[in-house]
Design a protein around this motif. Structure first.
Motif, PDB file in Angstrom:
ATOM      1  N   UNK A   1      47.583  29.802  78.668  1.00 56.15           N
ATOM      2  CA  UNK A   1      46.467  30.740  78.815  1.00 56.15           C
ATOM      3  C   UNK A   1      45.452  30.630  77.660  1.00 56.15           C
ATOM      4  N   UNK A   2      45.950  30.479  76.435  1.00 55.75           N
ATOM      5  CA  UNK A   2      45.019  30.383  75.298  1.00 55.75           C
ATOM      6  C   UNK A   2      44.104  29.162  75.439  1.00 55.75           C
ATOM      7  N   UNK A   3      44.663  28.067  75.938  1.00 59.96           N
ATOM      8  CA  UNK A   3      43.839  26.872  76.165  1.00 59.96           C
ATOM      9  C   UNK A   3      42.718  27.167  77.164  1.00 59.96           C
TER      10      UNK A   3
ATOM     11  N   UNK B   1      40.015  29.340  75.512  1.00 63.26           N
ATOM     12  CA  UNK B   1      39.179  28.623  74.546  1.00 63.26           C
ATOM     13  C   UNK B   1      38.263  27.613  75.244  1.00 63.26           C
ATOM     14  N   UNK B   2      38.809  26.911  76.233  1.00 59.34           N
ATOM     15  CA  UNK B   2      37.929  25.962  76.934  1.00 59.34           C
ATOM     16  C   UNK B   2      36.869  26.716  77.742  1.00 59.34           C
ATOM     17  N   UNK B   3      37.161  27.963  78.097  1.00 57.65           N
ATOM     18  CA  UNK B   3      36.186  28.785  78.810  1.00 57.65           C
ATOM     19  C   UNK B   3      34.920  29.039  77.993  1.00 57.65           C
TER      20      UNK B   3
ATOM     21  N   UNK C   1      37.780  36.324  71.959  1.00 54.03           N
ATOM     22  CA  UNK C   1      38.152  35.797  73.276  1.00 54.03           C
ATOM     23  C   UNK C   1      39.559  35.196  73.252  1.00 54.03           C
ATOM     24  N   UNK C   2      39.865  34.462  72.194  1.00 53.49           N
ATOM     25  CA  UNK C   2      41.166  33.783  72.118  1.00 53.49           C
ATOM     26  C   UNK C   2      42.350  34.745  72.161  1.00 53.49           C
ATOM     27  N   UNK C   3      42.114  36.015  71.781  1.00 49.42           N
ATOM     28  CA  UNK C   3      43.243  36.965  71.725  1.00 49.42           C
ATOM     29  C   UNK C   3      43.609  37.557  73.088  1.00 49.42           C
TER      30      UNK C   3
ATOM     31  N   UNK D   1      45.253  34.047  63.539  1.00 47.91           N
ATOM     32  CA  UNK D   1      45.927  33.331  62.440  1.00 47.91           C
ATOM     33  C   UNK D   1      45.928  31.827  62.665  1.00 47.91           C
ATOM     34  N   UNK D   2      45.106  31.339  63.571  1.00 57.15           N
ATOM     35  CA  UNK D   2      45.114  29.908  63.893  1.00 57.15           C
ATOM     36  C   UNK D   2      46.057  29.646  65.061  1.00 57.15           C
ATOM     37  N   UNK D   3      45.875  28.504  65.715  1.00 55.43           N
ATOM     38  CA  UNK D   3      46.669  28.191  66.905  1.00 55.43           C
ATOM     39  C   UNK D   3      48.160  28.247  66.597  1.00 55.43           C
TER      40      UNK D   3
END
Ligand code: ASP
Ligand code: MG
Length: 456
Positions: free
Chosen positions: A41-43, A46-48, A119-121, A203-205
């Motif tokens: 989902x995080x990918x 982020x690509x979104x 967004x990433x969260x 905190x980074x990927x």
């Protein structure tokens, strides 16, 4: 009270998530669960960001993709109509908010670090919400709280934040005293904290391991458990050495070293917060919850041959900078590292001699890194060269540097395998010995090392 981190790999599909739900219902009372996003989902989130910048028309597609992915899992987890409807309603609000962020990016034509982190969260916000609602529907006293509500305070650095422990501890202890109890199951999204100014910072990927460690240390947990879909730390990567074995016990130092080079069992910074609070980390396989797994403690146990694991990374390249009298001139290193820092490039390691400074960088950074130092005027060095076809091999074991013969054994094995060692770093860590080999010799090197330390 335990703090338990559930990884995205355990939340791959409905079946896997169902097993987790059962496990939580059976053993999770009184504990805090820190969640990763569902697998992948995080990918997508982020690509979104790129897609949203490209065209407004892409935004509904991104949201629909995410909705379908989550619904796929929810469908298997929950059948009762009423709780299903309630969950859909809560999720609708979350998707709507996410959608607004994407539109914001599209309208302003700008994806600031603040927006990107926010967004990433969303993957974690959604997974924690889903799991808590499903357990609630099963009649358990489950609830959900966001890091910003708990007061998990960060230093405000986007995409690479660090927790501010004393403030986080104060906030968490107060919150727990008012809200938590032995029957309660609490879900917290991992991966991010909030700065004192109110910025959401990740905190980074892969950072939800670190989140869980922060929560464990702040809440004074009895143990930090990391639930994964693997057994734990191994004597080598099973892809290279199929007969490698589980490491039952490691020290913090060993785990930290293996996290840097190893196969992504733990986020490298997970050890920091729990180490100072002296809380053990237990890696548990959710498919075999009663299996031993790997336990990480202050002292660990040492094995007779000291070495516990052979690991490597190919995400490394060397930037060699030639200058005469490196050791006798001041300022060269600082000019170089300042330039790299300005361009946002992380240095993995530095090895210097009198005539050459070698910087180990991630492969993705090597070209930009090279350009960055070429911009320094006047140039403080004579020549610079990039070497990309290398791999960083490490043997890890606490006390390596104090035990005679370990290094000799290691290098004899490598030499007998006809592999040339490009560069060595030894003695800088109490628990690891690093060296570089050509990538094409990597397999042979790993085989030789594993066999000398573990097969004999
Ligand atoms: N979901 C985040 C990522 O994929 C954080 C994590 O899973 O640890 O990077
Ligand atoms: Mg992850």
């Amino acid at each position: 009270m335990k703090v338990i981190k559930i990884g995205g790999g355990c939340l791959k599909d409905g079946q896997a998530a169902n097993a987790i739900i059962k496990l939580i219902a059976k053993r999770g009372k009184g504990d805090i669960f820190v969640l990763s996003a569902f697998y992948g989902v995080t990918d997508i989130l982020i690509s979104g960001i790129e897609k949203a910048l490209e065209s407004e028309a892409n935004i509904p597609l991104i949201i629909n993709g995410l909705r379908t992915r989550h619904n796929h899992i929810i469908k298997i987890l929950i059948q009762e109509e009423r709780p299903k409807k309630q969950l859909s309603k809560s999720l609708r609000d979350v998707y709507r908010k996410l959608e607004r962020y994407y539109y914001g990016i599209n309208f302003t034509r700008e994806a600031t670090p603040r927006m990107q982190d926010m967004i990433a969260t969303f993957g974690e916000r959604i997974s924690a919400l889903i799991l808590s609602k499903i357990l609630l529907a099963k009649g358990l006293d489950a609830s959900f709280v966001l890091p910003e509500e708990l007061g998990i305070i960060s230093d405000g650095k986007f995409m690479d934040a660090t927790a501010v422990m004393d403030k986080t501890r104060q906030n968490l202890v107060a919150w727990m005293a008012a809200n938590h109890g032995p029957q309660k199951i609490l879900f917290v999204p991992g991966f991010y904290g909030v700065s004192e100014k109110g910025d959401i910072t990740t905190y980074g990927r892969g950072g939800s391991d670190y989140s869980a460690a922060v929560v464990a240390a702040a809440a004074g947990a009895s143990v930090l458990e990391i639930w994964k879909d693997t057994e734990g730390f191994m004597t080598a990567d099973p892809d290279n050495i199929s007969h490698c074995k589980l490491i039952p016990e490691l020290t913090y130092e060993e785990a930290a070293e293996l996290a840097y080079t190893g196969a992504g069992i733990l986020h490298p910074r997970t050890v920091e917060p729990v180490r100072s609070a002296n809380i053990n980390i237990a890696i548990k396989n959710t498919y075999h919850p009663d299996a031993r797994g790997s336990l990480i403690t202050q002292n660990g146990i040492t094995t007779p041959n000291i070495v516990k694991s052979v690991s490597y990374t190919v995400d490394v390249a060397v930037l060699k900078i030639y200058a005469s009298g490196v050791g006798a001139r001041y300022g060269i290193l600082s000019q170089i590292t300042e330039s790299l820092a300005r361009d946002g490039i992380n240095i993995k390691s530095v090895v210097t001699s009198q005539t050459c400074i070698s910087l180990l960088l991630s492969r993705k950074d090597i070209e930009t890194g090279h350009k960055s130092i070429q911009k320094i005027k006047p140039s403080p060095y004579r020549k610079s060269v990039v070497i990309a076809d290398v791999a960083l091999v490490s043997i890890v074991g606490e006390g390596l540097h104090k035990n005679r013969g370990v290094a000799a054994k290691c290098f004899t094995a490598v030499s007998n395998a006809n592999v040339n060692i490009e560069m060595i770093s030894f003695g800088t860590s109490n628990a690891a010995l690093y060296f570089l080999v050509k990538e094409k010799s990597l397999d042979r090197t790993i085989q030789a090392l594993h066999s000398i330390f573990f097969d004999e």
